[in-house]
Design a protein around this motif. Structure first.
Motif, PDB file in Angstrom:
ATOM      1  N   LEU A   8      37.640  71.789  32.310  1.00 51.46           N
ATOM      2  CA  LEU A   8      36.773  70.762  32.873  1.00 51.46           C
ATOM      3  C   LEU A   8      37.102  69.447  32.189  1.00 51.46           C
ATOM      4  CD1 LEU A   8      33.260  72.502  32.975  1.00 51.46           C
ATOM      5  CD2 LEU A   8      34.664  71.855  34.946  1.00 51.46           C
ATOM      6  N   GLU A   9      37.362  68.409  32.982  1.00 56.24           N
ATOM      7  CA  GLU A   9      37.557  67.069  32.422  1.00 56.24           C
ATOM      8  C   GLU A   9      36.291  66.270  32.674  1.00 56.24           C
ATOM      9  OE1 GLU A   9      40.294  63.039  32.822  1.00 56.24           O
ATOM     10  OE2 GLU A   9      40.895  64.879  33.878  1.00 56.24           O
ATOM     11  N   LEU A  10      35.662  65.822  31.576  1.00 55.93           N
ATOM     12  CA  LEU A  10      34.380  65.122  31.666  1.00 55.93           C
ATOM     13  C   LEU A  10      34.545  63.678  31.212  1.00 55.93           C
ATOM     14  CD1 LEU A  10      32.221  67.951  30.040  1.00 55.93           C
ATOM     15  CD2 LEU A  10      32.665  67.582  32.488  1.00 55.93           C
ATOM     16  N   SER A  11      33.974  62.750  31.961  1.00 54.41           N
ATOM     17  CA  SER A  11      34.023  61.328  31.604  1.00 54.41           C
ATOM     18  C   SER A  11      32.776  60.955  30.816  1.00 54.41           C
ATOM     19  CB  SER A  11      34.111  60.471  32.865  1.00 54.41           C
ATOM     20  OG  SER A  11      35.268  60.797  33.601  1.00 54.41           O
ATOM     21  N   ALA A  30      29.207  78.671  31.837  1.00 54.47           N
ATOM     22  CA  ALA A  30      30.325  79.021  30.958  1.00 54.47           C
ATOM     23  C   ALA A  30      30.322  78.165  29.703  1.00 54.47           C
ATOM     24  CB  ALA A  30      31.654  78.855  31.694  1.00 54.47           C
ATOM     25  N   ILE A  31      29.963  76.910  29.846  1.00 50.32           N
ATOM     26  CA  ILE A  31      29.958  76.007  28.696  1.00 50.32           C
ATOM     27  C   ILE A  31      28.643  76.097  27.934  1.00 50.32           C
ATOM     28  CG2 ILE A  31      30.111  73.585  28.000  1.00 50.32           C
ATOM     29  CD1 ILE A  31      31.872  73.085  30.385  1.00 50.32           C
ATOM     30  N   LEU A  32      27.543  76.210  28.669  1.00 45.14           N
ATOM     31  CA  LEU A  32      26.222  76.179  28.022  1.00 45.14           C
ATOM     32  C   LEU A  32      25.854  77.483  27.335  1.00 45.14           C
ATOM     33  CD1 LEU A  32      24.054  74.247  30.620  1.00 45.14           C
ATOM     34  CD2 LEU A  32      24.322  73.644  28.221  1.00 45.14           C
ATOM     35  N   GLY A  35      30.058  80.605  26.562  1.00 46.20           N
ATOM     36  CA  GLY A  35      31.451  80.192  26.516  1.00 46.20           C
ATOM     37  C   GLY A  35      31.963  79.817  25.139  1.00 46.20           C
ATOM     38  N   ASP A  36      32.985  80.551  24.678  1.00 44.83           N
ATOM     39  CA  ASP A  36      33.814  80.058  23.582  1.00 44.83           C
ATOM     40  C   ASP A  36      34.752  79.024  24.189  1.00 44.83           C
ATOM     41  OD1 ASP A  36      32.941  81.731  21.428  1.00 44.83           O
ATOM     42  OD2 ASP A  36      33.926  83.401  22.442  1.00 44.83           O
ATOM     43  N   VAL A  37      34.776  77.815  23.643  1.00 48.51           N
ATOM     44  CA  VAL A  37      35.595  76.765  24.241  1.00 48.51           C
ATOM     45  C   VAL A  37      36.370  76.006  23.165  1.00 48.51           C
ATOM     46  CG1 VAL A  37      33.916  76.463  26.106  1.00 48.51           C
ATOM     47  CG2 VAL A  37      33.870  74.898  24.155  1.00 48.51           C
ATOM     48  N   ILE A  38      37.483  75.456  23.592  1.00 51.62           N
ATOM     49  CA  ILE A  38      38.224  74.444  22.843  1.00 51.62           C
ATOM     50  C   ILE A  38      37.976  73.111  23.551  1.00 51.62           C
ATOM     51  CG2 ILE A  38      40.503  73.641  22.129  1.00 51.62           C
ATOM     52  CD1 ILE A  38      39.840  76.202  20.761  1.00 51.62           C
ATOM     53  N   TYR A  39      37.735  72.051  22.774  1.00 52.72           N
ATOM     54  CA  TYR A  39      37.527  70.754  23.430  1.00 52.72           C
ATOM     55  C   TYR A  39      38.411  69.703  22.779  1.00 52.72           C
ATOM     56  CZ  TYR A  39      34.318  70.150  19.446  1.00 52.72           C
ATOM     57  OH  TYR A  39      33.772  70.089  18.192  1.00 52.72           O
ATOM     58  N   ILE A  40      38.862  68.774  23.590  1.00 56.23           N
ATOM     59  CA  ILE A  40      39.729  67.682  23.127  1.00 56.23           C
ATOM     60  C   ILE A  40      39.152  66.366  23.648  1.00 56.23           C
ATOM     61  CG2 ILE A  40      42.054  66.710  23.115  1.00 56.23           C
ATOM     62  CD1 ILE A  40      43.085  69.526  23.864  1.00 56.23           C
ATOM     63  N   TYR A  41      38.606  65.551  22.733  1.00 61.02           N
ATOM     64  CA  TYR A  41      38.131  64.207  23.083  1.00 61.02           C
ATOM     65  C   TYR A  41      39.308  63.245  22.989  1.00 61.02           C
ATOM     66  CZ  TYR A  41      33.223  65.641  22.688  1.00 61.02           C
ATOM     67  OH  TYR A  41      31.995  66.240  22.862  1.00 61.02           O
ATOM     68  N   GLU A  42      39.356  62.284  23.908  1.00 55.45           N
ATOM     69  CA  GLU A  42      40.468  61.340  23.927  1.00 55.45           C
ATOM     70  C   GLU A  42      39.958  59.941  24.194  1.00 55.45           C
ATOM     71  OE1 GLU A  42      43.955  59.225  25.945  1.00 55.45           O
ATOM     72  OE2 GLU A  42      42.008  59.757  26.803  1.00 55.45           O
ATOM     73  N   GLY A  43      40.490  58.993  23.419  1.00 56.43           N
ATOM     74  CA  GLY A  43      40.177  57.593  23.612  1.00 56.43           C
ATOM     75  C   GLY A  43      41.418  56.752  23.444  1.00 56.43           C
ATOM     76  N   VAL A  77      36.663  63.863  27.752  1.00 57.96           N
ATOM     77  CA  VAL A  77      36.885  65.101  27.005  1.00 57.96           C
ATOM     78  C   VAL A  77      37.335  66.156  27.994  1.00 57.96           C
ATOM     79  CG1 VAL A  77      34.438  65.757  27.205  1.00 57.96           C
ATOM     80  CG2 VAL A  77      35.872  66.839  25.470  1.00 57.96           C
ATOM     81  N   ILE A  78      38.279  66.983  27.582  1.00 55.31           N
ATOM     82  CA  ILE A  78      38.682  68.122  28.387  1.00 55.31           C
ATOM     83  C   ILE A  78      38.255  69.389  27.659  1.00 55.31           C
ATOM     84  CG2 ILE A  78      41.027  68.285  27.435  1.00 55.31           C
ATOM     85  CD1 ILE A  78      41.924  69.035  30.341  1.00 55.31           C
ATOM     86  N   VAL A  79      37.630  70.294  28.387  1.00 56.99           N
ATOM     87  CA  VAL A  79      37.098  71.522  27.824  1.00 56.99           C
ATOM     88  C   VAL A  79      37.900  72.695  28.378  1.00 56.99           C
ATOM     89  CG1 VAL A  79      35.050  72.946  27.474  1.00 56.99           C
ATOM     90  CG2 VAL A  79      34.820  70.477  27.738  1.00 56.99           C
ATOM     91  N   LEU A  80      38.400  73.531  27.480  1.00 52.38           N
ATOM     92  CA  LEU A  80      39.220  74.692  27.840  1.00 52.38           C
ATOM     93  C   LEU A  80      38.413  75.958  27.618  1.00 52.38           C
ATOM     94  CD1 LEU A  80      42.101  76.014  28.395  1.00 52.38           C
ATOM     95  CD2 LEU A  80      42.418  75.894  25.908  1.00 52.38           C
ATOM     96  N   PHE A  81      38.334  76.816  28.636  1.00 52.45           N
ATOM     97  CA  PHE A  81      37.593  78.065  28.490  1.00 52.45           C
ATOM     98  C   PHE A  81      38.191  79.101  29.440  1.00 52.45           C
ATOM     99  CE2 PHE A  81      35.571  75.548  31.740  1.00 52.45           C
ATOM    100  CZ  PHE A  81      35.150  76.437  32.713  1.00 52.45           C
ATOM    101  N   GLY A  82      37.714  80.339  29.352  1.00 53.14           N
ATOM    102  CA  GLY A  82      38.223  81.394  30.226  1.00 53.14           C
ATOM    103  C   GLY A  82      38.431  82.686  29.476  1.00 53.14           C
TER     104      GLY A  82
END
Length: 562
Positions: A8-11, A30-32, A35-43, A77-82
């Motif tokens: 998921l890409e979130l603005s 899945a996120i709430l 979900g075990d997730v990896i997240y990457i914030y980018e600026g 931020v992009i959130v990786l899960f699955g």
């Protein structure tokens, strides 16, 4: 997109509010919830990587408490899960992404921040680890590139970087991890020091970078010195700086001694190259070996002097790589270990050399290194001798013999056509004076109408653009990994009555020779053999060797067929 993971890409607005929360209840759940997730914030200037079980809660914590989030550094931020992202794989995925993205932005304008102190964690092996690499990380990296989160399109190119090879987030073998855990778990109140003993290719430097990073994060208040040879200081600084490890100082033994600043830990790479007082050579370092009256003290050496300003020592050591009479003698080194409560830990498995299966044989890195040591008459250990003759029928063989220096450079050119961005160099025994050091227009090596210079510097030579067209001595390459290498076995190694003997008349390293009243021909021969052991053990993917002395080549051919 792979069906084995989702993203998921979130603005984000300036207050950190997510402006495009997913409408799908499945994605939100899945996120709430589970979900075990990896997240990457980018600026524009920063990247932040982390992992969590409850992303929305963690997201709010970041914007409530973390300065870089409060000041609006991140725009999305992009959130990786699955199904491939779970408690077994989470640390592994996060560590790999930290390493890849750090390398990706190394030369860019962004900085990277890391959540969860991952350098202190180790991800155990799990059954579907290869699936994570092929079915998640590779396609996810492509997605990151397409969305503008990373700059390099090809993940395989990222893996060729020095930062990848020596990353403090590198996955360790069980043997390497055992060594690190033993040191970290040792009684912090004890005065126990450690000697990590391993031959070439056993991963001593990888263990060093991992150990330094873990100590730095476990004990942020402690000072850590990573002491390396001058040819590795630039690479070492770039590694620890890239990962934001602030309490690690990368320096040489000489500079550390002169600075006289106390540290809690001193981790010394290539400890076998620490120097003693030796009146011939060491002209730059002589002052550190003086006593209070200004007289030279023959009992002083760098190991003893480093120990005066370090509470605990960890030495990374291979006695087979001592190459000068100014190196601390083995008996003096061992006496120091006994007197200072050292515990010896062994690294035995070779990891540097990657030999693909031959048409008729399956060789290992240990086969190659044991064979090199046998050829050099250093010792006898079991190995498959067919490895050294397979090049005659297999052009893709790891090892091969060349007919000229030009052939060595041509071999590297050929391999670079197959694999871009590899680190490939031609190396040689020190049988030519370093004339180009003083006269930049002079060449040191000549063959027909082709000519080359020695390495233009020892410090950071491997990272210089011009070094690919130079010939490196052992002083520029010790402790460094190459993809492909060409090695000139020169005339400082001769065959006399069936034995390999060093030729002092052919050896041009002034500081590598004994004093006239201290000359030991057997020890000098040991130094020259050790030099070639170092040169011949640098290449990970392939090596070609040229013998300048026809008799030595004939001896090698007979040794193969014996």
């Amino acid at each position: 997109m792979s069906n084995k993971y989702l993203t998921l890409e979130l603005s984000l607005d300036k207050q950190g509010e997510i402006t495009n929360k997913p409408t799908s209840s499945s994605s939100n759940n899945a996120i709430l919830n589970f979900g075990d997730v990896i997240y990457i914030y980018e600026g524009p200037k920063e990247v932040y990587i982390g992992q969590t079980k409850h992303f929305y809660t963690r997201h709010q914590e970041h914007f409530d408490h973390d300065l870089s989030f409060i000041v609006g550094a991140y725009k999305r931020v992009i959130v990786l899960f699955g199904k491939l992202v779970n408690q077994l794989s989470l640390d592994d995925i996060e560590k790999q992404l930290i390493t890849y993205i750090t390398i990706d932005i190394e030369k860019g304008k962004k900085s990277i921040e890391i959540d969860n102190a991952t350098a202190g964690n180790n991800s155990p092996e799990y059954d579907y680890q290869s699936d994570v690499q092929s079915d998640l990380l590779v396609p996810f990296w492509q997605e990151l590139y397409e969305k503008g989160f990373v700059q390099n399109k090809d993940l395989s190119e990222v893996k060729k970087s020095l930062l990848f090879k020596y990353s403090p987030f590198h996955q360790l073998s069980k043997e390497q991890l055992r060594v690190i855990k033993t040191i970290i778990c040792s009684d912090q109140l004890s005065e126990e020091n450690f000697l990590i003993d391993g031959l070439a290719g056993t991963g001593k430097t990888v263990v060093l970078t991992n150990l330094a990073a873990r100590l730095a994060q476990l004990y942020p208040e402690k000072k850590i010195a990573v002491i390396v040879k001058s040819n590795w200081t630039k690479a070492g600084k770039s590694i620890f700086d890239a990962y934001g490890l602030k309490n690690i100082q990368v320096t040489t033994a000489l500079k550390f001694i002169r600075d006289k600043k106390s540290v809690d830990y001193a981790l010394i790479d290539e400890a076998h190259r620490l120097r003693r007082y030796y009146s011939k050579g060491n002209h730059v370092t002589q002052d550190i070996f003086k006593d209070k009256k200004g007289n030279y003290d023959p009992e002083k050496n760098e190991l003893e002097l480093v120990s005066k300003n370090a509470k605990r020592l960890v030495l990374f050591y291979d006695s087979s790589q001592s190459i000068r009479p100014s190196d601390i003698p083995e008996n003096v080194f061992q006496a120091f270990l006994r007197d200072h409560n050292f515990k010896k830990l062994d690294l035995k498995q070779e990891y540097r050399i990657s030999i693909h299966e031959d048409r008729n044989h399956q060789f290992t890195g240990n086969d190659y290194l044991n064979g090199v040591r046998s050829f050099l008459q250093l010792d006898t250990r079991p190995f498959n001798k067919a490895l050294f003759s397979s090049y005659k029928t297999n052009p893709d063989a790891y090892f091969g013999v060349a007919d000229s220096i030009s052939d060595l450079f041509d071999y590297l050119n050929q391999m670079e056509n197959y694999q871009n961005n590899t680190i490939d160099r031609v190396l040689a025994g020190y049988t030519r004076p370093w004339l180009s050091k003083k006269n930049k227009t002079t060449f040191d090596w000549t063959e027909g109408n082709r000519h080359w210079k020695w390495n233009s510097t020892n410090e950071g030579w491997i990272t210089k653009i011009t070094s690919r067209n130079e010939i490196g001595s052992v002083h520029a390459i010790q402790g460094v990994d190459l993809n492909y290498a060409g090695v000139i076995v020169s005339t400082d190694l001769r065959l006399i009555n069936g034995k390999l003997v060093a030729s002092i008349d052919d050896y041009k390293d002034t500081n590598g020779k004994f004093k006239k009243d201290d000359y030991d021909p057997d020890k000098f021969t040991s130094f020259i053999k050790d030099i070639y052991y170092v040169l011949l053990s640098r290449a990970m993917n392939g090596i070609r060797v040229y013998f300048e002395d026809p008799k030595l080549r004939e001896y090698f051919e007979n040794w193969i067929n014996d």
